[in-house]
Design a protein around this motif. Structure first.
Motif, PDB file in Angstrom:
ATOM      1  N   ALA A  23     -36.408  50.500  65.763  1.00  0.00           N
ATOM      2  CA  ALA A  23     -35.318  51.474  65.903  1.00  0.00           C
ATOM      3  C   ALA A  23     -34.154  50.874  66.682  1.00  0.00           C
ATOM      4  O   ALA A  23     -32.985  51.107  66.345  1.00  0.00           O
ATOM      5  N   MET A  24     -34.454  50.090  67.708  1.00  0.00           N
ATOM      6  CA  MET A  24     -33.422  49.480  68.546  1.00  0.00           C
ATOM      7  C   MET A  24     -32.467  48.629  67.715  1.00  0.00           C
ATOM      8  O   MET A  24     -31.271  48.581  67.971  1.00  0.00           O
ATOM      9  N   LEU A  25     -32.997  47.980  66.695  1.00  0.00           N
ATOM     10  CA  LEU A  25     -32.195  47.054  65.898  1.00  0.00           C
ATOM     11  C   LEU A  25     -31.861  47.612  64.512  1.00  0.00           C
ATOM     12  O   LEU A  25     -31.277  46.907  63.686  1.00  0.00           O
ATOM     13  N   GLY A  26     -32.233  48.855  64.246  1.00  0.00           N
ATOM     14  CA  GLY A  26     -31.949  49.430  62.935  1.00  0.00           C
ATOM     15  C   GLY A  26     -32.749  48.775  61.823  1.00  0.00           C
ATOM     16  O   GLY A  26     -32.278  48.658  60.693  1.00  0.00           O
ATOM     17  N   LEU A  27     -33.964  48.364  62.156  1.00  0.00           N
ATOM     18  CA  LEU A  27     -34.821  47.684  61.181  1.00  0.00           C
ATOM     19  C   LEU A  27     -35.940  48.600  60.728  1.00  0.00           C
ATOM     20  O   LEU A  27     -36.134  49.677  61.277  1.00  0.00           O
ATOM     21  N   ARG A  28     -36.670  48.155  59.713  1.00  0.00           N
ATOM     22  CA  ARG A  28     -37.871  48.878  59.316  1.00  0.00           C
ATOM     23  C   ARG A  28     -39.016  47.889  59.147  1.00  0.00           C
ATOM     24  O   ARG A  28     -38.807  46.676  59.140  1.00  0.00           O
ATOM     25  N   ALA A  29     -40.215  48.405  59.023  1.00  0.00           N
ATOM     26  CA  ALA A  29     -41.395  47.556  58.906  1.00  0.00           C
ATOM     27  C   ALA A  29     -41.191  46.550  57.788  1.00  0.00           C
ATOM     28  O   ALA A  29     -40.718  46.895  56.711  1.00  0.00           O
ATOM     29  N   GLY A  30     -41.536  45.307  58.058  1.00  0.00           N
ATOM     30  CA  GLY A  30     -41.364  44.246  57.074  1.00  0.00           C
ATOM     31  C   GLY A  30     -40.135  43.398  57.300  1.00  0.00           C
ATOM     32  O   GLY A  30     -40.026  42.296  56.771  1.00  0.00           O
ATOM     33  N   ASP A  31     -39.184  43.914  58.073  1.00  0.00           N
ATOM     34  CA  ASP A  31     -37.925  43.198  58.274  1.00  0.00           C
ATOM     35  C   ASP A  31     -38.042  42.014  59.228  1.00  0.00           C
ATOM     36  O   ASP A  31     -37.319  41.027  59.079  1.00  0.00           O
ATOM     37  N   ALA A  32     -38.886  42.133  60.253  1.00  0.00           N
ATOM     38  CA  ALA A  32     -38.848  41.143  61.340  1.00  0.00           C
ATOM     39  C   ALA A  32     -40.230  40.932  61.943  1.00  0.00           C
ATOM     40  O   ALA A  32     -41.093  41.811  61.885  1.00  0.00           O
ATOM     41  N   LYS A  33     -40.403  39.764  62.538  1.00  0.00           N
ATOM     42  CA  LYS A  33     -41.580  39.493  63.359  1.00  0.00           C
ATOM     43  C   LYS A  33     -41.271  39.998  64.756  1.00  0.00           C
ATOM     44  O   LYS A  33     -40.206  39.705  65.309  1.00  0.00           O
ATOM     45  N   ILE A  34     -42.178  40.762  65.320  1.00  0.00           N
ATOM     46  CA  ILE A  34     -41.972  41.323  66.655  1.00  0.00           C
ATOM     47  C   ILE A  34     -42.970  40.688  67.621  1.00  0.00           C
ATOM     48  O   ILE A  34     -44.172  40.744  67.404  1.00  0.00           O
ATOM     49  N   ILE A  35     -42.445  40.082  68.661  1.00  0.00           N
ATOM     50  CA  ILE A  35     -43.270  39.454  69.696  1.00  0.00           C
ATOM     51  C   ILE A  35     -42.948  40.181  70.997  1.00  0.00           C
ATOM     52  O   ILE A  35     -41.778  40.362  71.337  1.00  0.00           O
ATOM     53  N   ARG A  36     -43.963  40.599  71.722  1.00  0.00           N
ATOM     54  CA  ARG A  36     -43.718  41.347  72.955  1.00  0.00           C
ATOM     55  C   ARG A  36     -44.551  40.794  74.098  1.00  0.00           C
ATOM     56  O   ARG A  36     -45.716  40.438  73.915  1.00  0.00           O
ATOM     57  N   ASN A  37     -43.947  40.757  75.266  1.00  0.00           N
ATOM     58  CA  ASN A  37     -44.686  40.512  76.506  1.00  0.00           C
ATOM     59  C   ASN A  37     -43.871  41.092  77.659  1.00  0.00           C
ATOM     60  O   ASN A  37     -42.713  41.481  77.475  1.00  0.00           O
ATOM     61  N   ALA A  38     -44.481  41.175  78.825  1.00  0.00           N
ATOM     62  CA  ALA A  38     -43.801  41.760  79.980  1.00  0.00           C
ATOM     63  C   ALA A  38     -42.582  40.916  80.339  1.00  0.00           C
ATOM     64  O   ALA A  38     -42.708  39.725  80.630  1.00  0.00           O
TER      65      ALA A  38
END
Ligand SMILES: [Zn+2]
Length: 144
Positions: A23-38
């Motif tokens: 939502a932050m980037l106006g994307l939907r599933a499949g658009d981008a690889k999401i990597i998260r950490n603190a």
């Protein structure tokens, strides 16, 4: 849906619950690889995922998105250690929680780590942003 990133994008962002990366980037599933950490930090494991995403999964653009009111910026390493030790009665020696007091310097440093990684191409597009968790604004690091 293919396993590659439809928009050729990888996003490294924080684990903060207020962030919805798509939502932050106006994307939907499949658009981008999401990597998260603190703290949205470029750690060895974040680089591992980026190397795989870029070389095998169609990514040619990376954005690192830190945010306002991040506990990894608002607390010092010593404060984080003290809180964990007080809560759990454990010794945090040997652990690096990667807190920082200079968010912009850290973001620029982490972007450079991506740009200098020998397993990533020299023409990889790397951008950094700070997401304002109150306004929803996404501010490029070169404007901060
Ligand atoms: Zn955070």
């Amino acid at each position: 849906m293919a396993g590659t990133a439809a928009r050729a994008l990888a996003v490294l962002t924080c684990i903060d619950s207020r962030i919805d990366p798509l939502a932050m980037l106006g994307l939907r599933a499949g658009d981008a690889k999401i990597i998260r950490n603190a703290g949205a930090r470029v750690t060895d494991d974040a680089l591992r995922s980026l190397i795989l995403a870029v070389n095998l999964l169609g990514v040619s653009r990376v954005c690192v998105v830190q945010h306002t009111n991040c506990a990894m910026v608002d607390c010092t390493e010593e404060e984080i250690r003290a809180r964990i030790e007080a809560q759990r009665g454990v010794d945090t020696a040997g652990w690096d929680f990667l807190a920082t007091t200079d968010q912009l310097a850290t973001l620029r440093h982490d972007m450079a780590l991506i740009e200098q990684c020998p397993l990533l191409p020299s023409d990889l597009q790397v951008a950094g942003f700070v997401f304002d968790v109150h306004s929803g604004a996404l501010v490029p690091v070169d404007r901060l």
